[in-house]
Scaffold this motif. Structure first.
Motif, PDB file in Angstrom:
ATOM      1  N   UNK A 101       0.823  -1.213   0.000  1.00 44.27           N
ATOM      2  CA  UNK A 101       0.000   0.000   0.000  1.00 44.27           C
ATOM      3  C   UNK A 101       0.854   1.260   0.000  1.00 44.27           C
ATOM      4  N   UNK A 102       1.935   1.263   0.781  1.00 43.50           N
ATOM      5  CA  UNK A 102       2.779   2.458   0.836  1.00 43.50           C
ATOM      6  C   UNK A 102       3.730   2.533  -0.353  1.00 43.50           C
ATOM      7  N   UNK A 103       4.049   1.403  -0.965  1.00 43.76           N
ATOM      8  CA  UNK A 103       5.013   1.413  -2.068  1.00 43.76           C
ATOM      9  C   UNK A 103       4.355   1.701  -3.419  1.00 43.76           C
TER      10      UNK A 103
ATOM     11  N   UNK B 259      -0.807  10.093   1.735  1.00 45.21           N
ATOM     12  CA  UNK B 259      -1.179   9.337   2.926  1.00 45.21           C
ATOM     13  C   UNK B 259      -2.036   8.155   2.515  1.00 45.21           C
ATOM     14  N   UNK B 260      -1.767   7.005   3.105  1.00 45.76           N
ATOM     15  CA  UNK B 260      -2.538   5.802   2.817  1.00 45.76           C
ATOM     16  C   UNK B 260      -2.967   5.181   4.139  1.00 45.76           C
TER      17      UNK B 260
ATOM     18  N   UNK C  62       5.099   5.233  11.711  1.00 47.12           N
ATOM     19  CA  UNK C  62       6.444   4.755  11.398  1.00 47.12           C
ATOM     20  C   UNK C  62       6.581   4.009  10.096  1.00 47.12           C
ATOM     21  N   UNK C  63       5.475   3.526   9.528  1.00 46.35           N
ATOM     22  CA  UNK C  63       5.531   2.796   8.261  1.00 46.35           C
ATOM     23  C   UNK C  63       5.430   3.789   7.111  1.00 46.35           C
ATOM     24  N   UNK C  64       6.522   3.915   6.360  1.00 45.54           N
ATOM     25  CA  UNK C  64       6.584   4.880   5.267  1.00 45.54           C
ATOM     26  C   UNK C  64       7.369   4.288   4.113  1.00 45.54           C
TER      27      UNK C  64
ATOM     28  N   UNK D  60       5.436   8.478   0.807  1.00 46.77           N
ATOM     29  CA  UNK D  60       4.141   7.927   1.218  1.00 46.77           C
ATOM     30  C   UNK D  60       4.221   7.550   2.686  1.00 46.77           C
ATOM     31  N   UNK D  61       3.252   8.001   3.445  1.00 48.08           N
ATOM     32  CA  UNK D  61       3.195   7.662   4.860  1.00 48.08           C
ATOM     33  C   UNK D  61       1.863   7.022   5.188  1.00 48.08           C
TER      34      UNK D  61
END
Length: 734
Positions: A579-581, A670-671, A633-635, A592-593
């Protein structure tokens, strides 16, 4: 590397940003959970229609300029109220002189001919009524506000600040009265504003801008005598803004020629009629038609800046003539200060004051203006920036700050020199002063980044760790996607995180880099035992921010194209990696965060939940972009971003990285993301209150360091080399 392959790439959609150039620098996109990416037009095979795209762009534009649109709509409402409350128009003795020009076409000895030539005569071709005159002037007043707003945006002024700077033009009660009077002031202000926009469209005005800017200033001088001094301000601006002395002298000559185009015929016409080379003798014009200077008394001393020291807008030298420029004098038509002859000659419609609108405007005029000291503050800000104080010295905005300060100051002095010490005669300068203040404040705060933004991004600990890494692994090439994890005393929870790492995400191979930040437990041993990650060892504990900065460097130096960050405590779900990639691979974002507010969070800590909302609001207000979660923290990001953004914070790096990416013009998305409860260990960031205070310090400190949040020169279209969507300098074109 051990791990399981990720699920197929989920389709996502990213709305396009407004503007002719597509995605805008530093923009933020919110991608809702489960959305599908189909492109941006029907021609590309997607489901979105062109009308949907246009509607989306229009809505996005309205949101971005919401503050100004509210001010503009309020200005429209005020003008409609004036139109309905006092019909058909308000006139004074001076109006007779201007209106007589329409029939005689003879220059008055008291007033220049520009108002009659440029506005009254063209309208007389269609009607003799007065109502269309003030209708046009109200439209010109609104247009002046729009012109000022565009000018400020061209120079990188915050949108909210640019909107506030238009309030005196759009909402000043005396400006409304001026527009509703058959007088030249509104036309004068509009022409000057357009001239400023042309001259300041770019930092170095071209020949066309200089020529037409000079023409408009000359035209303004034929409308109001105080325009004579404005050409001097324009010449100073051209001489300062030019890149070489040759271009400066050429530009000054062009402005002078442009200024002469309307001025010379006007002076020649006046000379032919009155035998003198002049525009007019002054503003004084009695009802009998005899020109006489206003009587101010023996103690009168012209002071062009007197209004800037008055909190209330009451004329220090009021007389009956000056008093006629207030709504209150027209509430009772039978007590009108002007003869009804003008109304009979022009439309045969008697002045009518309609209630309750008339009383509402009279009341509004008692407080609906900006007090003088605020305007004085705006002038001071403009002059300080022009002098190069603080960050303004290298801002590239000093010349425009000087011009926008000198023009209204010249109006105030010009009115005083003609014996016109009244709010009405000085109003054109008063309503333009806030623009100088907005530009000055922008240059003073956002002229450049702080010296801390240039601090070295590597220290001795980093060098030792990098040397140890090369000795352990040689000159390896990492996978296109590198997951960077900072770990400090995470020996218990880290193996679970490493075991969940996918080998492939979105069709790209994945490597994992773990930075052991001086752990005193078996964290390093856990990484080595797992065998599926690369270990970077630090000899001392410096904090998560320093550890992540080191991990980014390792990833960049070893050919990573994309960097994904997660924590060592299993709070973030590896199922969210695609999702973030995905937005990076699709080209719709650079950074993307994840967001727990858009996704899910498993926590009962109400303080932390509240903190997420509060800091999202603060960062959104500081950057002008809507964000819902600033500390997730997931980005995922392009690897080069970590080299462009300054990372000085040893611990609280999430806000620093996010604000820095925005500051450098990278597109942020943002996701939805999921945040679990920590699987093992304890937080290293301190208790809630300490964490909140330190995080706030990082947010505000980064915002200030990066230029609040970016130097105006990076975003201002008027300045050559302003940055585009990827943060790289671009040429604004010819």
């Amino acid at each position: 590397m051990p791990g399981t392959s990720s699920s197929p790439t989920p389709a996502v959609s990213s709305s396009q940003h407004p503007g002719p150039a597509g995605d805008r620098a530093g923009s933020t996109t919110t991608i809702p959970r489960g959305s599908q990416h189909h492109g941006t037009t029907a021609a590309s095979g997607g489901l979105a229609t062109r009308s949907d795209l246009r509607s989306g762009l229009a809505l996005a534009w309205c949101r971005r300029h919401a503050v100004f649109l509210m001010v503009l709509l309020a200005g429209v409402a005020c003008r409609i109220l004036a139109w309905l409350a006092f019909s058909p128009a308000m006139v004074v003795s001076e109006s007779a002189s201007h209106l007589s020009f329409v029939t005689t076409w003879t220059p008055s000895a008291a007033h220049p001919v520009g108002y009659g030539v440029l506005e009254l005569t063209p309208l007389s071709w269609f009607t003799d009524a007065l109502a269309p005159v003030v209708a046009v002037q109200h439209l010109l007043g609104l247009a002046t506000g729009i012109v000022v707003y565009i000018l400020l945006l061209r120079w990188g002024v915050w949108r909210w600040l640019a909107a506030l700077a238009t309030v005196p033009v759009l909402l000043d009660a005396y400006q409304l009265a001026s527009e509703h009077l058959v007088l030249p002031d509104t036309l004068f202000v509009f022409v000057v504003a357009v001239a400023l926009l042309l001259l300041c469209w770019r930092a170095r005005p071209g020949v066309v801008a200089a020529l037409f800017g000079g023409v408009l200033l000359g035209a303004a001088t034929t409308v109001r005598l105080m325009g004579e001094s404005l050409v001097l301000a324009a010449l100073i601006f051209i001489l300062l803004a030019g890149s070489t002395w040759r271009s400066r002298i050429a530009g000054a000559l062009v402005v002078t020629v442009g200024f002469a185009i309307p001025v010379v015929p006007s002076v020649a016409w006046y000379h032919h009629t009155h035998g003198e080379y002049a525009f007019a003798q002054g503003r004084a014009h009695s009802d009998s038609g005899v020109d006489a200077p206003p009587s101010r008394g023996e103690d009168y001393v012209p002071d062009g800046f007197a209004m800037l020291f008055d909190w209330s807008r009451t004329d220090r030298y009021a007389d009956d003539d000056i008093d006629t420029w207030r709504f209150g004098n027209y509430v009772a038509p039978e007590a009108s200060p002007t003869s009804d002859v003008l109304y009979v000659r022009h439309g045969r419609e008697q002045l009518q004051a309609h209630q309750p609108g008339a009383d509402a405007l009279v009341t509004y005029q008692r407080f609906g203006y900006l007090p003088g000291p605020f305007l004085l503050g705006a002038l001071i800000l403009g002059l300080l920036a022009a002098a190069g104080v603080g960050r303004a010295r290298l801002s590239g905005m000093r010349a425009v700050c000087l011009l926008t300060s000198l023009v209204p100051a010249g109006m105030l002095l010009g009115a005083a020199s003609a014996g016109e010490l009244s709010w009405r005669y000085q109003l054109p300068g008063l309503v333009l002063l806030p623009a100088a203040g907005a530009l000055g404040l922008t240059a003073l705060l956002r002229g450049r980044r702080s010296p801390a933004a240039g601090r070295s991004q590597i220290d001795e600990v980093d060098r030792a760790s990098l040397a140890d890494f090369r000795e352990s692994y040689g000159e390896l090439t990492l996978a296109p996607v590198v997951v960077v994890i900072a770990a400090y005393n995470e020996a218990v929870g880290l193996p679970r995180v490493l075991s969940s790492m996918p080998a492939v995400v979105c069709g790209l191979a994945v490597d994992v880099v773990v930075v052991d930040d001086g752990s005193t437990d078996e964290t390093a041993a856990a990484v080595k035992a797992h065998g599926g990650a690369y270990l970077v060892s630090c000899t001392v504990n410096r904090g998560q921010g320093a550890a992540m900065r080191l991990g980014y460097r390792v990833a960049r130096d070893h050919a990573a194209r994309y960097i994904v960050t997660t924590d060592a405590d299993a709070q973030y779900d590896t199922a969210d990696f695609p999702t973030v990639l995905a937005p990076l691979l699709e080209g719709s974002a650079d950074f993307v965060t994840g967001s727990r507010r858009l996704g899910r969070q498993h926590t009962n800590d109400r303080f932390r939940r509240t903190g997420v909302y509060v800091f999202a609001w603060i960062v959104s207000a500081l950057t002008g972009e809507r964000l819902t979660d600033t500390s997730f923290g997931l980005r995922a990001m392009r690897a080069e971003i970590t080299a462009a953004v300054t990372l000085n914070q040893p611990q609280y790096q999430s806000a620093e990285l996010l604000i820095g990416a925005h500051s450098h013009g990278y597109r942020i998305a943002e996701v939805p993301g999921t945040m679990h409860v920590r699987a093992a260990g304890s937080t290293k960031k301190g208790g809630n209150l300490v964490y909140g205070m330190r995080y706030a310090r990082v947010v505000l400190g980064t915002w200030w360091r990066e230029g609040c949040p970016a130097p105006a020169g990076d975003r201002a279209p008027a300045i050559p080399g302003h940055r585009g969507p990827t943060g790289a300098p671009i040429d604004p074109g010819p």
